[in-house]
Write a protein that holds these residues in place. Structure first.
Motif, short mmCIF file in Angstrom:
data_model
loop_
_atom_site.label_atom_id
_atom_site.label_comp_id
_atom_site.label_asym_id
_atom_site.label_seq_id
_atom_site.Cartn_x
_atom_site.Cartn_y
_atom_site.Cartn_z
N ASP A 1 -62.32 37.18 -7.95
CA ASP A 1 -61.81 38.27 -8.80
C ASP A 1 -62.94 39.08 -9.41
N ALA A 2 -62.61 40.30 -9.80
CA ALA A 2 -63.47 41.11 -10.66
C ALA A 2 -62.58 41.79 -11.69
N ILE A 3 -63.15 42.11 -12.83
CA ILE A 3 -62.48 42.92 -13.85
C ILE A 3 -63.16 44.29 -13.86
N VAL A 4 -62.36 45.33 -13.72
CA VAL A 4 -62.87 46.69 -13.65
C VAL A 4 -62.32 47.49 -14.83
N ARG A 5 -63.23 48.18 -15.53
CA ARG A 5 -62.82 49.13 -16.57
C ARG A 5 -62.47 50.44 -15.89
N ILE A 6 -61.22 50.87 -16.02
CA ILE A 6 -60.73 52.03 -15.30
C ILE A 6 -61.22 53.32 -15.96
N THR A 7 -61.79 54.21 -15.14
CA THR A 7 -62.23 55.51 -15.65
C THR A 7 -61.30 56.64 -15.18
N SER A 8 -60.63 56.47 -14.06
CA SER A 8 -59.64 57.43 -13.57
C SER A 8 -58.60 56.68 -12.77
N SER A 9 -57.35 57.15 -12.86
CA SER A 9 -56.27 56.55 -12.09
C SER A 9 -55.23 57.64 -11.85
N ALA A 10 -54.92 57.90 -10.60
CA ALA A 10 -54.02 59.00 -10.27
C ALA A 10 -52.57 58.54 -10.18
N ILE A 11 -51.65 59.48 -10.35
CA ILE A 11 -50.24 59.23 -10.10
C ILE A 11 -49.95 59.62 -8.65
N CYS A 12 -49.32 58.71 -7.92
CA CYS A 12 -49.05 58.90 -6.49
C CYS A 12 -47.58 59.21 -6.27
N LEU B 1 -36.62 52.69 -6.24
CA LEU B 1 -36.88 51.26 -6.00
C LEU B 1 -36.81 50.42 -7.27
N GLY B 2 -36.15 50.93 -8.32
CA GLY B 2 -36.04 50.21 -9.57
C GLY B 2 -35.46 48.81 -9.47
N PRO B 3 -34.52 48.54 -8.55
CA PRO B 3 -33.98 47.19 -8.46
C PRO B 3 -35.03 46.11 -8.20
N TYR B 4 -36.18 46.51 -7.67
CA TYR B 4 -37.25 45.54 -7.40
C TYR B 4 -38.31 45.51 -8.49
N MET B 5 -38.06 46.23 -9.59
CA MET B 5 -39.02 46.28 -10.70
C MET B 5 -38.48 45.48 -11.89
N LYS B 6 -39.41 45.09 -12.75
CA LYS B 6 -39.05 44.41 -14.00
C LYS B 6 -39.65 45.17 -15.16
N ALA B 7 -38.92 45.26 -16.25
CA ALA B 7 -39.43 45.95 -17.43
C ALA B 7 -40.77 45.33 -17.84
N GLY B 8 -41.75 46.19 -18.02
CA GLY B 8 -43.08 45.72 -18.38
C GLY B 8 -44.06 45.68 -17.24
N ASP B 9 -43.60 45.86 -16.00
CA ASP B 9 -44.52 45.90 -14.85
C ASP B 9 -45.52 47.04 -15.04
N ILE B 10 -46.80 46.75 -14.81
CA ILE B 10 -47.86 47.75 -14.98
C ILE B 10 -48.00 48.54 -13.69
N LEU B 11 -47.94 49.85 -13.80
CA LEU B 11 -47.93 50.74 -12.66
C LEU B 11 -49.34 51.16 -12.24
N GLY B 12 -49.42 51.81 -11.08
CA GLY B 12 -50.65 52.47 -10.67
C GLY B 12 -51.40 51.78 -9.55
N HIS B 13 -51.69 52.55 -8.49
CA HIS B 13 -52.43 51.96 -7.36
C HIS B 13 -53.49 52.91 -6.82
N GLU B 14 -53.95 53.87 -7.63
CA GLU B 14 -55.02 54.77 -7.20
C GLU B 14 -56.11 54.81 -8.27
N PRO B 15 -56.78 53.67 -8.53
CA PRO B 15 -57.75 53.63 -9.62
C PRO B 15 -59.21 53.55 -9.14
N MET B 16 -60.09 53.88 -10.05
CA MET B 16 -61.52 53.60 -9.87
C MET B 16 -62.11 53.35 -11.25
N GLY B 17 -63.30 52.78 -11.26
CA GLY B 17 -63.90 52.49 -12.55
C GLY B 17 -65.22 51.76 -12.41
N VAL B 18 -65.58 51.02 -13.45
CA VAL B 18 -66.87 50.33 -13.54
C VAL B 18 -66.63 48.83 -13.68
#
Length: 391
Positions: free
Chosen positions: A27-38, A48-65
């Motif tokens: 694993d690594a921990i990355v401090r996010i500097t930018s993250s886009a909405i896709c 696709l809400g039926p497959y989500m749970k309240a509190g799920d953290i979104l986002g799959h286009e990130p970069m950082g340090v």
């Protein structure tokens, strides 16, 4: 830390959640500097809400340090700047070695018979916390993260996480012959890049898009554009010696406009309890198919239709007689991000910016403004094409 969380259909909010920690040696921990909405985030927001749970953290286009690395990560150190591919792959299994990182055998979600785990997506892809947050735990950091320099701005590199390699793969799969014509349906972020990739590779590109602002952006990059109409196939044939384009990239997917039956099905499923909604989605056709059917109609005989847009129905109707008669090749799939990194990194670092990565972002907001940005992006308001979040 602050993170953008899914709360329900068309409902997201920024909440305080526990900071991520190292759980495994890779694993690594990355401090996010930018993250886009896709655009794929909008599928979670709407369909696709039926497959989500309240509190799920979104986002799959990130970069950082990089802030911290596990003991088995030797290719990264704290302070390194990285882009995080949206699919989580190990780099060692048979699939990864074939360049099929989106099918990684180490991170496949066997409970749903799905491919590699994805950041910030639904339980279909592992429910892994995403990168629209201040920090992100990155599994398999000994392979996945793309290390970049510190000199250029985030927007030079950010789109390597998903939409640029997705567009590149879509065009490569389209396999347009030398001097041929590529049609791109949809000028959202992936369609914009697919159009530019086609032009960069020497193809004639005709993009189909109903939103004028999106057409104007594509035209800045030498792309021919037309509106989407009911006779779009005839228009494209008229522009290509009566045959149709050699290949079509569908960069729209399951939420296409002009699909009243599909829209009704999606809305009806959205009213069901989650268990029933999942069953409906797993046994019925709930995609809006207008664009895919138009692509099949438009492409020339012997041509290729390449799907970059996401589809989610398991019984969506397909015009198989037409497909067989026209001898159409159909290619598709989640992008194998790391397969394309070595080809794309020099292009995004090129001072000439041949793919126009600095001409895509239309909105930049901090994390607290993400909920409003989701709504604007979904409704295509205020000329919104690409939103970048700055945690």
């Amino acid at each position: 830390m602050k993170a953008l969380t899914w709360q329900g259909k068309r409902s997201v909010s920024v909440e305080m959640v526990p900071d991520p920690v190292i759980e495994k040696g890779t694993d690594a921990i990355v401090r996010i500097t930018s993250s886009a909405i896709c655009g794929s985030d909008l599928h979670l927001y709407e369909v696709l809400g039926p497959y989500m749970k309240a509190g799920d953290i979104l986002g799959h286009e990130p970069m950082g340090v990089v802030e911290e690395v596990g003991p088995d990560v030797r290719n990264l150190k704290p302070g390194d700047r990285v882009v995080i591919p949206f699919n989580i792959s190990c780099g060692r299994c048979w699939m990864c070695k074939q360049g099929l990182q989106s099918q990684c055998e180490t991170t496949q979600v066997h409970a749903h018979n799905s491919g590699a785990s994805l950041f910030g997506f639904s339980e279909l892809y592992g429910s892994v916390p995403g990168g629209q947050a201040e920090y992100l735990r990155v599994p398999h950091a000994d392979y996945g993260p793309i290390k970049v320099g510190h000199e250029l701005p985030d927007e030079r590199y950010l789109y390597l996480s998903d939409i640029l390699p997705t567009a590149w793969q879509g065009v490569k799969y389209a396999d347009v012959p030398a001097g041929g014509t590529l049609a791109v349906f949809g000028l959202g972020p992936v369609g914009q890049f697919a159009s530019r990739v086609g032009r960069h590779l020497g193809q004639r590109v005709i993009a189909v898009e109903p939103v004028p602002e999106r057409r104007r952006m594509a035209e800045r990059h030498g792309v021919e554009t037309i509106d989407f109409t009911k006779d779009i196939g005839d228009q494209l044939r008229d522009m290509t010696d009566g045959r149709g384009p050699d290949a079509v990239v569908d960069a729209v997917g399951m939420e296409a406009h002009h699909s009243p039956v599909g829209a009704f099905a999606q809305n009806a499923v959205g009213l069901l309890p989650d268990a029933l909604a999942k069953k409906a989605m797993e046994t019925a056709g709930v995609d809006r198919m207008t664009v895919l059917h138009a692509a099949i109609d438009s492409v020339r005989r012997g041509g290729t239709v390449s799907l970059s847009g996401v589809y989610g129905g398991t019984a969506s109707p397909m015009p198989l007689l037409t497909m067989f008669d026209k001898q159409i090749q159909l290619r598709m799939g989640q992008c194998n991000v790391r397969r394309w990194t070595d080809e794309l990194l020099p292009l995004v670092e090129d001072p000439a910016d041949p793919l126009g990565v600095m001409d895509l972002k239309t909105h930049e907001v901090d994390l607290d403004g993400a909920a409003a940005a989701y709504e604007i992006f979904q409704k295509k308001e205020d000329g919104c094409i690409k939103v970048v979040l700055k945690p």
